[in-house]
Structure formats: C-alpha cells, structure tokens
Design a protein around this motif. Sequence first.
Motif, mmCIF file in Angstrom:
data_model
loop_
_atom_site.group_PDB
_atom_site.id
_atom_site.type_symbol
_atom_site.label_atom_id
_atom_site.label_comp_id
_atom_site.label_asym_id
_atom_site.label_seq_id
_atom_site.Cartn_x
_atom_site.Cartn_y
_atom_site.Cartn_z
ATOM 1 N N ILE A 1 2.622 9.652 -98.469
ATOM 2 C CA ILE A 1 1.276 9.866 -99.028
ATOM 3 C C ILE A 1 0.342 8.821 -98.421
ATOM 4 N N GLU A 2 -0.832 9.262 -97.985
ATOM 5 C CA GLU A 2 -1.822 8.300 -97.439
ATOM 6 C C GLU A 2 -2.221 7.315 -98.540
ATOM 7 N N GLU A 3 -2.553 6.086 -98.122
ATOM 8 C CA GLU A 3 -2.850 5.048 -99.114
ATOM 9 C C GLU A 3 -4.008 5.436 -100.043
ATOM 10 N N GLU A 4 -5.060 6.039 -99.453
ATOM 11 C CA GLU A 4 -6.228 6.352 -100.293
ATOM 12 C C GLU A 4 -5.955 7.490 -101.282
ATOM 13 N N GLU A 5 -4.843 8.197 -101.094
ATOM 14 C CA GLU A 5 -4.513 9.298 -102.009
ATOM 15 C C GLU A 5 -3.676 8.792 -103.191
ATOM 16 N N LEU A 6 -3.069 7.590 -103.005
ATOM 17 C CA LEU A 6 -2.084 7.134 -103.993
ATOM 18 C C LEU A 6 -2.643 7.100 -105.421
ATOM 19 N N GLY A 7 -3.914 6.674 -105.553
ATOM 20 C CA GLY A 7 -4.497 6.579 -106.897
ATOM 21 C C GLY A 7 -4.814 7.939 -107.490
ATOM 22 N N LYS A 8 -4.966 8.947 -106.627
ATOM 23 C CA LYS A 8 -5.457 10.240 -107.132
ATOM 24 C C LYS A 8 -4.351 11.191 -107.566
ATOM 25 N N ILE A 9 -3.138 10.932 -107.070
ATOM 26 C CA ILE A 9 -2.080 11.937 -107.312
ATOM 27 C C ILE A 9 -1.721 12.070 -108.790
ATOM 28 N N PHE A 10 -2.161 11.114 -109.620
ATOM 29 C CA PHE A 10 -1.853 11.207 -111.052
ATOM 30 C C PHE A 10 -2.926 11.963 -111.824
ATOM 31 N N GLU A 11 -3.997 12.380 -111.112
ATOM 32 C CA GLU A 11 -5.052 13.140 -111.783
ATOM 33 C C GLU A 11 -4.603 14.588 -111.958
ATOM 34 N N PRO A 12 -4.986 15.213 -113.101
ATOM 35 C CA PRO A 12 -4.570 16.601 -113.300
ATOM 36 C C PRO A 12 -5.125 17.528 -112.218
ATOM 37 N N PHE A 13 -4.354 18.469 -111.787
ATOM 38 C CA PHE A 13 -4.690 19.483 -110.782
ATOM 39 C C PHE A 13 -4.979 18.905 -109.396
ATOM 40 N N TYR A 14 -4.560 17.646 -109.159
ATOM 41 C CA TYR A 14 -4.802 17.070 -107.828
ATOM 42 C C TYR A 14 -3.609 17.337 -106.917
ATOM 43 N N ARG A 15 -3.879 17.992 -105.796
ATOM 44 C CA ARG A 15 -2.850 18.193 -104.779
ATOM 45 C C ARG A 15 -3.444 17.695 -103.478
ATOM 46 N N ILE A 16 -2.643 16.971 -102.674
ATOM 47 C CA ILE A 16 -3.223 16.318 -101.498
ATOM 48 C C ILE A 16 -3.725 17.334 -100.481
ATOM 49 N N ASP A 17 -2.866 18.211 -100.047
ATOM 50 C CA ASP A 17 -3.284 19.147 -99.019
ATOM 51 C C ASP A 17 -3.077 20.549 -99.568
ATOM 52 N N LYS A 18 -4.146 21.050 -100.194
ATOM 53 C CA LYS A 18 -3.996 22.309 -100.942
ATOM 54 C C LYS A 18 -3.536 23.459 -100.040
ATOM 55 N N SER A 19 -4.142 23.549 -98.820
ATOM 56 C CA SER A 19 -3.814 24.705 -97.980
ATOM 57 C C SER A 19 -2.378 24.588 -97.452
ATOM 58 N N ARG A 20 -2.008 23.341 -97.023
ATOM 59 C CA ARG A 20 -0.673 23.162 -96.482
ATOM 60 C C ARG A 20 0.387 23.332 -97.564
ATOM 61 N N ASP A 21 0.010 22.896 -98.788
ATOM 62 C CA ASP A 21 0.990 22.932 -99.864
ATOM 63 C C ASP A 21 1.106 24.300 -100.517
ATOM 64 N N LYS A 22 0.380 25.287 -99.958
ATOM 65 C CA LYS A 22 0.438 26.624 -100.568
ATOM 66 C C LYS A 22 1.866 27.152 -100.610
ATOM 67 N N LYS A 23 2.606 26.804 -99.536
ATOM 68 C CA LYS A 23 3.994 27.272 -99.475
ATOM 69 C C LYS A 23 4.843 26.581 -100.529
ATOM 70 N N ILE A 24 4.427 25.330 -100.856
ATOM 71 C CA ILE A 24 5.216 24.570 -101.838
ATOM 72 C C ILE A 24 4.618 24.817 -103.214
ATOM 73 N N ARG A 25 5.454 25.306 -104.142
ATOM 74 C CA ARG A 25 4.914 25.629 -105.464
ATOM 75 C C ARG A 25 4.436 24.354 -106.175
ATOM 76 N N GLY A 26 3.475 24.547 -107.033
ATOM 77 C CA GLY A 26 2.955 23.417 -107.799
ATOM 78 C C GLY A 26 1.474 23.578 -108.061
ATOM 79 N N TYR A 27 0.995 22.933 -109.118
ATOM 80 C CA TYR A 27 -0.413 23.044 -109.504
ATOM 81 C C TYR A 27 -1.074 21.679 -109.689
ATOM 82 N N GLY A 28 -0.367 20.649 -109.284
ATOM 83 C CA GLY A 28 -0.951 19.297 -109.413
ATOM 84 C C GLY A 28 -0.942 18.790 -110.840
#
Length: 424
Positions: free
Chosen positions: A357-384
């Motif tokens: 995970i990029e350093e600037e993303e580290l603080g955001k991943i705990f926010e609801p519905f936050y996914r780092i790379d929404k388009s790339r992660d489409k294949k990977i299930r999850g809603y953040g």
Amino acid sequence: MLLFLVFILLANFSIGFILSRIIGKGPPQGSPERFPVPVQKYIISRIGDPPDTNLARRVSDELQVNFRIESSGISWTNDESIPDIPRLREEKDFRSDGQNFIVRLRGRPIIVNKTDDGYIIFSPFMPRDLINETNVVIAVVLIITILAVMLYLALSWIFGPIKKLSEGVELISEGNFDNTIIVDRKDELGNLAASINEMKENISNMIKSKESLLIDVSHELRSPLTRIKLANEFIDDPKIHNKIRDDVKEMELMITELLETYRMDHEQGKFSIEKADIVKLIKDVISKFEFKDIQFSSQFAEKEIFIDRRKIETVFRNIIDNAVKYSEGRTVAVDIYERDENRDSVFVSVKDKGRGIEEEELGKIFEPFYRIDKSRDKKIRGYGLGLSLVKKILEGHNAEIEVKSRKNEGTEFIVTFKKGITNK
Ligand code: ADP
C-alpha cells in the motif's frame, strides 16, 4: 451595533478632550506668560510691605493664584509644591544680586520676585486648574484602559459565538450529529446557529432514513439469498452452480459487513466480553480459509484474553482475507507473540508479500467504503467496509491496529491487545 456607536462616541470624545487640552486656549500650561509682570506687581502691592499673611490669603482666593512668601519672620504659602528659597538656591539660575529671576524646575517655571526683605515666589500653576500634566496622563491612561477593556469585551462578544459555531461545524463535519450549537442570542449569529442546528438535524434525519433503508434492504435480501442458495443445489452444471455459489457468498459477506458496521455504530459498547483463547480463535479463523498457504506461529500454546469472541473473529477474518486477496497466491504469515519490553500486551501480526500500500493511502484504508484502486480491484471482491469495521471493533476493545507496508513488497497488520484485555 449599539456597542459600536458607544465605542465611536467614546473614542471621539476622548480624542477631542485630549486635543482640546493639548492645543488648548492661550499660552501653554506652565508658561511664565500666564503670570504677567503687572499681575505680579499688583499682588505684591496688595499683600503689603512687610507682607501680611491674611491679605495674602485673601488675594490668593480672589485671584485664584498660588504663591509663597519668604521674608523676615514670615514663611507662608497656599501651595506646598512651590519650592522655598533653600531649595531654589540649589538651582544654577538662582540670582542673589537682588534682581527678579525665573528658575525652571523640571520644566515648571518658578518666578521669584525680590522684595525689600525677602522673596515672593509665584508659580504659573494654579491649584484650581483641574487638568495639569499628571491629570492628563491619568485621563489618557484611564481612557485607553477603558477603551481596551471595551474592545476586548466587544471582540469576545463577537468572536465567542463564532468560535462556538466553528467548533460545532467541525463536529458536524466529523459526522457527530449529537451536538447542538448553543448561541443564546437574538441577532444574526444566533440565527446562524439556529440555521446550522436545523441543517444538522435535517442531514442527520436524511442519513438515518438512508441508513435504515440500506439496513432494511440488506435484511430483506437475506431471505431471497437463502432461497437462491437452496435453488442452486438443484443446478447440475457445476460451472453455473459454482458461479452462483460464489456470487451468493459475496453478497452474504457484504450484507454481513454492512449490518455489522451499522450495529457497531448504533449499539456501541454492546460487547459481550468473555475469556477466550486467542491462539485457538485465530487457528479456527485460518482453518476456514480455502487458501492453504497461511503459515501460523505462536509464542504461546494458549493465551486467554478478554474479548468479544465473535467480533474478534470478524477482525482477523477480514485482515487475513485481505492478505490473501491482495497478495495473489503468495504466502501469508500469522504470528502471535509478546515483546520483552512489553509483557502486558499480546501482539498478532498478519504479514503478506503482496502488492503493498502506498504510504499516503495508509491512513485512508480504515475509512468506510475506501478502496485504493477501485477499477483494478473490480476483480477482487470487496466494498471497502472490512477495515473500517475492524477498526471500530478494536476501538471498542481498546486495542490498537498498526499497518506497515511497502509498495510491491508486502503489508503487515499488527493488532495489539493491551493490559486490561490480556488480564482482568
Ligand atoms: P475491501 O473490502 O476492499 O478489501 P477493506 O476495508 O478491507 O476493503 O480494505 C480497504 C482497502 O485497503 C482495500 O480495498 C485495499 O486496497 C487495501 N488493503 C487492505 N489490506 C491490504 C493488503 N493486505 N494489501 C494490500 N492492500 C490492502
């Protein structure tokens, strides 16, 4: 407005007052011209020769002047601030040649008239002059002090409610809708506070109704999902069967996370804390994964801590699930340990060698519905929602979560159960 007017009036009055005193009428205070020679002569003639103190008193009252008489046997004054001869002798302007002269004492002119057997000393200052230098200074200091105090009161009157408003708005922006901004005033600021409170109430109601819609729909989806699952059992084609099974599983997970997050927000503190073996709990969570390359190690054979077992299972199911999902087949390591310098705490680390995970993303991943790379992660299930739920559950346990990560090298989540959870 009223305060402003009073302020302007006072400022104008005080400046005018000071100016009128400084620019003043006639010769400046303390000037010998205030005391012309004919006046001096007239006074001297009125008090007689030798001087008579009764006459002196009468003249001084009549003409409102101050002076000192020092002649043979008499020493009289109606103003003790006028210096006597011994004092004046110390001055270099003192003349002993029988002439009249003027001595300046700290700028104050002292007019000394020589008479046949002594001196009559005048000072242009008059006792009934209410405003002398000291009085002006005192007045200026007083007025400035009063103005400063009024300015302070005016500013706190204006900025006090603004501060309350900004604190209130900040709370609202953080999603805290329980606070009401109290500005007990009937002016624009009072109206603004009332409008903000009303807006907050409306937003809060809107969010609540959206939330309850989401929760109701999620609940309602469970029954059709169960029916789909049942119906799926009758599908013979394994490809279609597995596809439907995976989709249903994903939807169930999403619904579970949604409902769980909602419950965490609305039933805070409703933890059913019990003694549980964290080693066994994590082993059980790992065993439910289809992915088999999860290496487990523990410093303890068993370690009992005080937790809500079901919620902590959700925590590690989510963290390990992420490690598996985002490291695309590489080994995941789970480790339970304590540190020499901190034997009161129990640490659980989940480490992967995935995308990182990029350093600037580290603080955001705990926010609801936050996914780092929404388009790339489409294949990977999850809603953040997973990590935000993890964080809420751990906060409720007074436990901590730390994340270390390097892009393309891997990620490590470390959960710390502190004293109080590890022993009670
Ligand atoms: P999601 O359902 O998308 O996995 P989470 O809240 O669990 O939601 O995680 C938020 C985001 O954090 C993920 O979308 C992902 O981009 C990132 N993330 C979480 N765990 C990892 C990990 N182990 N490696 C890389 N990225 C991760």
